[in-house]
Design a protein around this motif. Structure first.
Motif, short mmCIF file in Angstrom:
data_model
loop_
_atom_site.label_atom_id
_atom_site.label_comp_id
_atom_site.label_asym_id
_atom_site.label_seq_id
_atom_site.Cartn_x
_atom_site.Cartn_y
_atom_site.Cartn_z
N VAL A 696 0.84 -1.21 0.00
CA VAL A 696 0.00 0.00 0.00
C VAL A 696 0.87 1.25 0.00
O VAL A 696 0.60 2.23 -0.71
N GLY A 697 1.97 1.22 0.78
CA GLY A 697 2.87 2.37 0.80
C GLY A 697 3.51 2.62 -0.54
O GLY A 697 3.70 3.78 -0.96
N GLY A 698 3.83 1.52 -1.27
CA GLY A 698 4.42 1.68 -2.60
C GLY A 698 3.47 2.26 -3.61
O GLY A 698 3.89 2.88 -4.60
N VAL A 699 2.17 2.08 -3.39
CA VAL A 699 1.16 2.67 -4.29
C VAL A 699 0.96 4.15 -3.96
O VAL A 699 0.86 5.00 -4.86
N ILE A 700 0.91 4.47 -2.68
CA ILE A 700 0.59 5.85 -2.27
C ILE A 700 1.77 6.79 -2.48
O ILE A 700 1.60 7.94 -2.93
N ALA A 701 2.99 6.32 -2.17
CA ALA A 701 4.17 7.20 -2.20
C ALA A 701 4.38 7.90 -3.54
O ALA A 701 4.65 9.12 -3.57
N PRO A 702 4.28 7.20 -4.70
CA PRO A 702 4.49 7.90 -5.97
C PRO A 702 3.48 9.01 -6.23
O PRO A 702 3.84 10.06 -6.78
N PHE A 703 2.22 8.80 -5.85
CA PHE A 703 1.22 9.84 -6.09
C PHE A 703 1.58 11.11 -5.32
O PHE A 703 1.51 12.22 -5.87
N ILE A 704 1.98 10.93 -4.07
CA ILE A 704 2.35 12.10 -3.26
C ILE A 704 3.65 12.71 -3.77
O ILE A 704 3.76 13.93 -3.98
N GLY A 705 4.67 11.84 -3.98
CA GLY A 705 5.99 12.34 -4.38
C GLY A 705 5.98 13.03 -5.73
O GLY A 705 6.54 14.12 -5.89
N ILE A 706 5.33 12.40 -6.72
CA ILE A 706 5.31 12.98 -8.07
C ILE A 706 4.54 14.29 -8.08
O ILE A 706 4.94 15.26 -8.75
N LYS A 707 3.46 14.37 -7.33
CA LYS A 707 2.68 15.62 -7.29
C LYS A 707 3.51 16.76 -6.69
O LYS A 707 3.52 17.88 -7.23
N LEU A 708 4.22 16.48 -5.60
CA LEU A 708 5.04 17.52 -4.97
C LEU A 708 6.16 17.97 -5.91
O LEU A 708 6.45 19.17 -6.02
N ILE A 709 6.79 16.99 -6.59
CA ILE A 709 7.86 17.36 -7.52
C ILE A 709 7.28 18.15 -8.70
O ILE A 709 7.89 19.12 -9.18
N ASP A 710 6.10 17.76 -9.17
CA ASP A 710 5.45 18.47 -10.29
C ASP A 710 5.18 19.92 -9.93
O ASP A 710 5.32 20.82 -10.79
N LEU A 711 4.81 20.18 -8.68
CA LEU A 711 4.56 21.56 -8.27
C LEU A 711 5.83 22.40 -8.39
O LEU A 711 5.78 23.59 -8.74
N VAL A 712 6.98 21.77 -8.10
CA VAL A 712 8.26 22.49 -8.21
C VAL A 712 8.65 22.64 -9.68
O VAL A 712 9.06 23.72 -10.12
N VAL A 713 8.53 21.53 -10.45
CA VAL A 713 8.93 21.56 -11.87
C VAL A 713 8.09 22.57 -12.65
O VAL A 713 8.59 23.26 -13.56
N SER A 714 6.82 22.70 -12.29
CA SER A 714 5.94 23.62 -13.02
C SER A 714 6.36 25.08 -12.87
O SER A 714 5.94 25.95 -13.66
N LEU A 715 7.20 25.38 -11.87
CA LEU A 715 7.69 26.74 -11.69
C LEU A 715 8.81 27.09 -12.66
O LEU A 715 9.16 28.25 -12.82
#
Length: 719
Positions: A696-715
């Motif tokens: 379950v952690g392996g499924v949830i972690a990418p959604f959180i991690g990729i979204k946070l990184i995307d917020l930075v990359v979008s800048l």
């Protein structure tokens, strides 16, 4: 005729030495020290051994080449023909290289601790002068036999050479003591500061090259060839140079390689599919997708997990001859444990004197103590101590000729000047000695049998005491109760092993009644009483025929066949060379109870590998749902509903996934090296726990991690 005084000894059971905790794991300093090694491992000749990461490296090379050529060929496009920033390809290339470096870093850090220990071991492998002789007399003096010691370098010694080592000198090579006894400093090998005693003719005759003789003189027969000493093998193993992949590790590598090939084919079909709907997918995007699809997380950490498992054993002063042995320890289902020194403290202690009817207690105590004055064993000394505590000081009495214990008579004692004979020993042997006198009373035997059975049933060892005088004839005086002290906390540890599905069997030479009582007190599942080396071998074969993996410890030459037969054979460093050669692990501390820790470390290795494999697969599944909808929503509008993270753009989605893919490796390095926290659970509960936490952690972690990184990359402008 001689007068003996009672030797001094302590009747207190020795404290059980706890296993040392592993040293603090891998911090920032260890990571920095491992960076040069991570760069050296970029060599394709090394990388191809890890197929998953080799694919990532090839992708990094190709993406870097495209990034260099882009100014001349034009920028890439995402699916649907939309242009993506020129910095995109360079970003993908950089993070692909970092992914490979992070994977190499994990392995390099794991190897670093082994290399540090290897460097300290090399300091013990200095060339020393050896006094080689061809013959020696009974006093260990080569000159008395006419032989002149030949001074040679330890590097010139070979198998079968005989050397004399005196106090203050280093033992020049691995060997067995063929004459003498000495106190030896083994701290350079074991890390234990207290000296140990080694002597010829027993199971404590082996010596290791590089250790120092502190007292006396010994004659040693060399049992190793140059470059094949125990220290040489330790250096190779802890450095990882001699570490072979285990069957399970090879099988997992084959699975990961197969998955990678499948995803290569899948990725290559994406561009034709996109072309059919008037869309193009650039090569950097396809490479990024491939890297996110293949199981890079476990591929990056798999080797480090194996190396770290062996390193954890080294930190416990156990040398595993192969990774296969560590893995087998994790699969063990039957544990064979010697009673003496493992389950009990090893020194049976006199706990009471039991007189028979009509016998004066002081007479029994005095006779038992007198017959023990010349007994050098801990049991004999404890009898004298117990007599002293009860006010009988036998050092005040004159005694005659000492009768030593022999395996044939199974008795010891004294013959006093007045003709009185005193004997102490096994019940049957003493009874037979008494019955040689026709004046002996037989009516007392019923009382004796009752006391012997009572002591045996309670887990004790009965020693019968008898006397024979010219006036009264032979009489049985009573029984000394020797008690085996079970080590504290073992019952709880055996309960933990039982919860993991591991069956424990106690092996002892005691009679079945004594063995049954001690087994019940210790909490083992079964026992083998009056065991011979042949019995041990037969038991191991029987367990293996039933589909069980067996682990056992041993230190003597007579243990060698069983150690070789067992799936995990742990030889004691104090034992003979034959035992150490037969086993696939050597315990440098010679602590038989460490077998339980070895099984726990093996379990931890398997649990860690399973947990991170579960996380990696779940992690990859989550990345598919994070990236693909964002990439192809422009071509297939229906996919927009799956873009639950609302990633900013196709370019930011791909780059964010690649960054997360690299970062998660570096985040998991400490867990891979320390190991998942070990808990004594059954296989089904371990699986359920892994699925809940790491699945379950392996499924949830990418959604959180990729979204946070995307917020930075979008800048970043252009994304």
């Amino acid at each position: 005729m001689s007068t003996l005084t009672a030797p001094s000894s302590s009747r207190n059971a020795p404290e059980q030495k706890p296993a040392d905790e592993p040293k603090a794991a891998f911090g920032p300093a260890a990571l920095l020290e491992a960076v040069p090694g991570a760069f050296r491992k970029l060599d394709p000749r090394i990388m191809w051994r890890n197929p998953v990461m080799f694919i990532v490296e090839v992708g990094a090379v190709l993406t870097t080449a495209i990034a260099i050529a882009e100014p001349f060929l034009g920028g890439p496009e995402a699916s649907g023909g939309s242009a993506i920033p020129s910095t995109f390809t360079w970003g993908i290339a950089v993070w692909l290289w970092l992914t490979v470096l992070f994977a190499n870093l994990a392995e390099s850090v794991a190897e670093g601790r082994g290399k540090a220990q290897a460097d300290s071991l090399r300091k013990t492998r200095t060339s020393t002068t050896a006094h080689r002789v061809g013959a020696y007399d009974e006093a260990g003096d080569p000159s008395a036999s006419g032989a002149v010691p030949d001074e040679v370098s330890s590097a010139d010694l070979t198998l079968g050479d005989v050397v004399v080592v005196s106090a203050g000198e280093l033992v020049p090579g691995d060997g067995d003591i063929v004459w003498g006894i000495a106190s030896i400093d083994e701290s350079a090998i074991t890390g234990e500061s207290a000296p140990v005693v080694r002597e010829s003719g027993g199971d404590r005759s082996a010596v290791t090259g590089g250790t120092r003789v502190l007292s006396d003189r010994i004659v040693v027969r060399i049992t190793s060839r140059p470059g094949e000493t125990f220290v040489d093998r330790m250096i190779g193993l802890v450095e990882g140079a001699a570490r072979q992949k285990t069957p399970n590790e090879i099988a997992l590598n084959v699975l990961l390689s197969s998955l990678s090939i499948i995803f290569v084919v899948v990725t290559l079909t994406l561009n034709p599919i996109a072309s059919s709907v008037s869309a193009e997918v650039s090569v950097p995007v396809l490479i990024a997708l491939l890297v996110c699809l293949i199981p890079t997380t476990i591929g990056a950490l798999l080797s480090a997990i194996g190396i770290a498992g062996m390193d954890r054993l080294v930190q416990h002063n156990v040398l595993a001859m192969s990774g296969r042995a560590v893995e087998a320890a994790g699969d063990v289902t039957t544990l064979l444990l010697d009673k003496t020194g493992t389950i009990t403290y090893g020194n049976r202690q006199a706990s009471e004197f039991v007189r028979l009817a009509g016998i004066d207690e002081q007479e029994l105590v005095r006779a038992a103590a007198l017959s023990s004055l010349a007994d050098p064993t801990p049991e004999g000394k404890s009898i004298v101590d117990l007599a002293n505590e009860q006010g009988v000081h036998v050092g005040d009495f004159a005694v005659g000729d000492v009768v030593p214990f022999t395996a044939q008579t199974r008795m010891s004692g004294i013959d006093q000047p007045d003709g009185t004979q005193i004997r102490k020993g096994a019940s049957s042997a003493v009874i037979a000695w008494v019955e040689q006198d026709t004046r002996a009373a037989s009516s007392i035997l019923a009382d004796l049998d009752e006391q012997v059975e009572r002591i045996s049933s309670s887990g004790g060892t009965p020693l019968v005491v008898a006397a024979k005088s010219p006036e009264e004839g032979a009489r049985i005086l009573g029984v000394v109760h020797l008690k085996d002290v079970v080590k504290d906390g073992l019952a709880e540890r055996f309960a933990e092993l039982r919860a993991m599905g591991i069956r424990t069997v106690m092996i002892t030479g005691d009679n079945p009644l004594t063995a049954k009582a001690i087994a019940a007190e210790a909490g083992v599942d079964d026992f083998l009483a009056e065991a011979t080396p042949e019995d041990k071998m037969e038991l191991i074969k029987k367990e293996q025929a039933g589909g069980n993996l067996v682990a056992m410890t041993g230190d003597g030459t007579n243990d060698a066949p069983a150690l070789a037969q067992a799936d995990v054979g742990v030889a004691m460093n104090t034992g003979t060379s034959a035992a150490k050669e037969a086993g696939n692990m050597v315990d440098l501390d010679s602590d038989p109870t460490k077998l339980i820790d070895i099984v726990a470390i093996g379990k931890q290795l398997l649990i860690t590998r399973g947990a991170l494999t579960t996380f990696s697969i779940a992690n990859d599944v989550a990345k598919y749902f994070a990236i693909i909808p964002a990439m192809f929503a422009g071509v297939f509008p229906g996919l927009a509903v799956l873009n639950i993270m609302q990633l900013h753009s196709p370019a930011s989605a791909v780059l964010s996934a690649i960054i997360f893919n690299a970062v998660v490796i570096i985040v998991l390095i400490p867990l891979a090296l320390r190991g998942v926290k070990y808990r004594p659970l059954s296989a089904s509960r371990v699986l359920a726990r892994n699925l809940l936490i790491y699945g379950v952690g392996g499924v949830i972690a990418p959604f959180i991690g990729i979204k946070l990184i995307d917020l930075v990359v979008s800048l970043i402008p252009g994304f």
